[in-house]
Motif scaffolding. Sequence first.
Motif, short mmCIF file in Angstrom:
data_model
loop_
_atom_site.label_atom_id
_atom_site.label_comp_id
_atom_site.label_asym_id
_atom_site.label_seq_id
_atom_site.Cartn_x
_atom_site.Cartn_y
_atom_site.Cartn_z
N TRP A 185 -8.35 -2.27 0.30
CA TRP A 185 -8.08 -1.33 1.39
C TRP A 185 -9.43 -1.05 2.04
O TRP A 185 -10.44 -0.97 1.36
N ILE A 204 -3.43 4.21 3.96
CA ILE A 204 -2.56 3.03 3.77
C ILE A 204 -1.46 3.17 4.80
O ILE A 204 -0.62 4.06 4.70
N GLU A 259 -4.33 -3.25 -11.62
CA GLU A 259 -3.30 -2.59 -12.40
C GLU A 259 -2.18 -3.56 -12.79
O GLU A 259 -1.66 -3.51 -13.89
N ARG A 306 -3.54 12.34 -12.87
CA ARG A 306 -2.10 12.08 -13.02
C ARG A 306 -1.67 10.91 -12.12
O ARG A 306 -2.41 10.47 -11.26
N ASN A 307 -0.46 10.46 -12.34
CA ASN A 307 0.11 9.39 -11.52
C ASN A 307 0.10 9.77 -10.05
O ASN A 307 0.48 10.88 -9.70
N GLY A 308 -0.30 8.86 -9.22
CA GLY A 308 -0.29 9.13 -7.79
C GLY A 308 -1.49 9.89 -7.30
O GLY A 308 -1.57 10.27 -6.13
N ALA A 309 -2.48 10.09 -8.17
CA ALA A 309 -3.66 10.86 -7.78
C ALA A 309 -4.56 10.08 -6.82
O ALA A 309 -5.32 10.65 -6.05
N GLY A 310 -4.46 8.76 -6.88
CA GLY A 310 -5.31 7.95 -5.99
C GLY A 310 -6.31 7.08 -6.74
O GLY A 310 -7.24 6.54 -6.15
N LYS A 311 -6.12 6.90 -8.04
CA LYS A 311 -7.08 6.11 -8.84
C LYS A 311 -7.06 4.63 -8.42
O LYS A 311 -8.10 4.03 -8.18
N THR A 312 -5.86 4.08 -8.36
CA THR A 312 -5.75 2.67 -7.96
C THR A 312 -6.26 2.47 -6.54
O THR A 312 -6.96 1.50 -6.25
N THR A 313 -5.92 3.41 -5.67
CA THR A 313 -6.40 3.30 -4.29
C THR A 313 -7.92 3.31 -4.25
O THR A 313 -8.54 2.59 -3.46
N TYR A 342 -0.29 6.63 5.97
CA TYR A 342 -0.53 7.66 4.96
C TYR A 342 -2.02 7.81 4.69
O TYR A 342 -2.73 6.84 4.48
N ILE A 372 -4.47 8.65 2.07
CA ILE A 372 -4.37 8.70 0.60
C ILE A 372 -5.63 9.30 -0.03
O ILE A 372 -5.55 10.20 -0.85
N1 LIG Z 1 1.08 0.49 -0.58
C1 LIG Z 1 1.25 1.82 -0.47
N2 LIG Z 1 1.90 2.33 0.59
C2 LIG Z 1 2.08 3.65 0.72
N3 LIG Z 1 1.63 4.56 -0.14
C3 LIG Z 1 0.97 4.12 -1.22
C4 LIG Z 1 0.74 2.72 -1.45
N4 LIG Z 1 0.06 2.60 -2.59
C5 LIG Z 1 -0.11 3.83 -3.07
N5 LIG Z 1 0.42 4.76 -2.25
C6 LIG Z 1 0.42 6.21 -2.46
O1 LIG Z 1 -0.90 6.61 -2.64
C7 LIG Z 1 -0.98 7.62 -3.61
C8 LIG Z 1 -1.99 7.21 -4.65
O2 LIG Z 1 -1.51 6.07 -5.33
P1 LIG Z 1 -2.38 5.35 -6.43
O3 LIG Z 1 -3.75 5.15 -5.93
O4 LIG Z 1 -1.63 4.14 -6.83
O5 LIG Z 1 -2.36 6.42 -7.60
P2 LIG Z 1 -2.74 6.27 -9.13
O6 LIG Z 1 -3.33 4.93 -9.35
O7 LIG Z 1 -3.70 7.38 -9.39
O8 LIG Z 1 -1.46 6.46 -9.89
C9 LIG Z 1 0.42 7.81 -4.16
O9 LIG Z 1 0.99 8.94 -3.54
C10 LIG Z 1 1.15 6.58 -3.74
O10 LIG Z 1 2.49 6.85 -3.49
#
Ligand SMILES: Nc1ncnc2c1ncn2[C@@H]1O[C@H](COP(=O)(O)OP(=O)(O)O)[C@@H](O)[C@H]1O
Lengths: 245, 344
Positions: free
Chosen positions: A58, A18, A90, A42-49, A21, A23
């Motif tokens: 993406w 992204i 989400e 956990r939060n920030g693991a990359g699930k949403t990504t 970064y 990810i």
């Molecule tokens: N639009 C974005 N720009 C920069 N970093 C992002 C963005 N979206 C998510 N991230 C980073 O990507 C990592 C994974 O995020 P995310 O997939 O949302 O995690 P989860 O859904 O597991 O909580 C996190 O470190 C988050 O900060």
Amino acid sequence: MGETGETLLSLSGVHTHIGQYHILHGVDLEVPRGQLTMLLGRNGAGKTTTMRTIMGLWQARQGAVRFAGEDIARLATPDIARRGIAYVPENMGIFGTLTVEENMVLAARRSGLNAERLDWIYSLFPAMRKFWRWPAGQLSGGQKQMLAISRAIIEPAELLLVDEPTKGLAPTIIDALAEAIMALKQTGVTILMVEQNFALARRVGDTVAVMDDGKIIHTGTMAELGADTALQGRLLGLDIGGGTA
Amino acid sequence: MSTTRQEGAIAAEPRNWLGFVRDRAAYFTVPVLALLAFLPIGSLPTWGTLTLAGLAMGLMIFIMASGLTLVFGLMDVLNFGHGAMISFGAFVGVSTLVALGPLYLSSGIEMNLLALLIAALAAMLAAGVLGLVFERLIVRPVYGHHLKQILITMGGLIVVEQLIIVLWGPNEIPIPRPQNLKGAFIVGGVVLEKYRLLAVALGLVLFVVLRLVLTRTRIGLLVRAGVENREMVESLGYRISILFIGVFAVASALGGLGGIMWGLYDEVITAHLGMSVMVLVFITIIIGGLGSIEGCFIAALLIGLTNNYVAYLAPKLSLGSAIILMVVVLMWRPQGLLQPSGSR
Ligand SMILES: Nc1ncnc2c1ncn2[C@@H]1O[C@H](COP(=O)(O)OP(=O)(O)O)[C@@H](O)[C@H]1O
Ligand SMILES: [Mg+2]
């Protein structure tokens, strides 16, 4: 239609960036047809990504996303949706200035609103009938989530992606959602779901994948993980195996 | 379980009511402004004349701005080149009127209106086609880059202006209105200029039609949904880029229509027409709230009225009146009068 148990969706070696970064660091994930796969971590693991990468929101820089035998990693989002993947993001993605009805009309892209299907949705979520003509922006959080799910199932999809549907919702509403998800499973649809509420995850999940730092660190059956408190503690940082639903 | 749902309903009710008041507050700004202006102006005939002039000007600005605000809202595209479509539409429209000379200058008003209709359609068609070319060549390569969009669309505008000068010559072109559309009705001392009435009628019809399209058709719903959350529209399987091209073409056509109307209002056109009205068009879009048709409508009326009242009350301030209005509105509502979304 293929058989239950064969892989419907698979990610192999998926890297997603992204902006600057990095990810996702080589995600390998298999989603068996006809089952509910829980994606935990956990939060920030990359699930949403991961979800967004599947939807093409993406672009994976490297790796393959195979859906029903086809590599969809380079397709545009609308074309991925047209292959039969429905997405509950989400943030729910409700069109707040449109009414509930209009949200549903747009979701029924192929054949328009089908009365039978709608009745089934009303039976899962009576609130949809009640607030049918309301601006969706005025619904409560739980009702919005119900609308987001209703939108995703108004036309039969092969695969349903649901990202943290219970986030911020009251326990009674979570119960209603859990029941709806169980009912959905009865229809045989394949589901990939992100969920932080472990009690709910354990109740509805068949298989499980756990992510950390942009990688899958564990896969197995939900039953196995649900029974192994030590494993839960190690993977999810849960001290209490039961969770707090 | 059922109590939960009722809770939801109760929770939703006050927000509904608040939203109702909030939206209406924006709508009330137009009559409030008109009534406030009456105090210093004092004379009913003068006030009536200025108000009609302001509404006519506002509605012409609305015609030019309405599509552009959707272009902004839908794809986050800053198209400073919209003025090219305005100028081009005006020139094609005027050339059409010249070609239709006998019809346009005949003594029958039906003939005049027919000529105007044909010229308006020609202006819209030409501007719409130019818009499609503009979108393909100039806008599409810079999706997602605001600074590049500003620079390259400005560049496109300058190129089109130069092309107009090459095709039509460097001089301004006078375009007198036919006799039937000159003059005015006088009602109770209020001067109702015929052409202004026509502009008001056309602007109102267009507003109603746009609203109907946006609220009653599937395409309109998609546009509104796309303004709120583009990604979700795509996730439902709709190719929003195709929708956007259509909106861009319609916005361009409306720019062309506004251009010929503005030209006939001034009874003269120059290649710089588009660039000069774009300032007002942009202020309208900002005041209205990016992507909101209703907001754009209210903002355009506010700008037209303010411009005419200030020109009468304090002529020295008239150039800056739109900017002052923008500052005042943004201090009240930083996002503009109406917000089409919230979720993105
Ligand atoms: N639009 C974005 N720009 C920069 N970093 C992002 C963005 N979206 C998510 N991230 C980073 O990507 C990592 C994974 O995020 P995310 O997939 O949302 O995690 P989860 O859904 O597991 O909580 C996190 O470190 C988050 O900060
Ligand atoms: Mg997430």
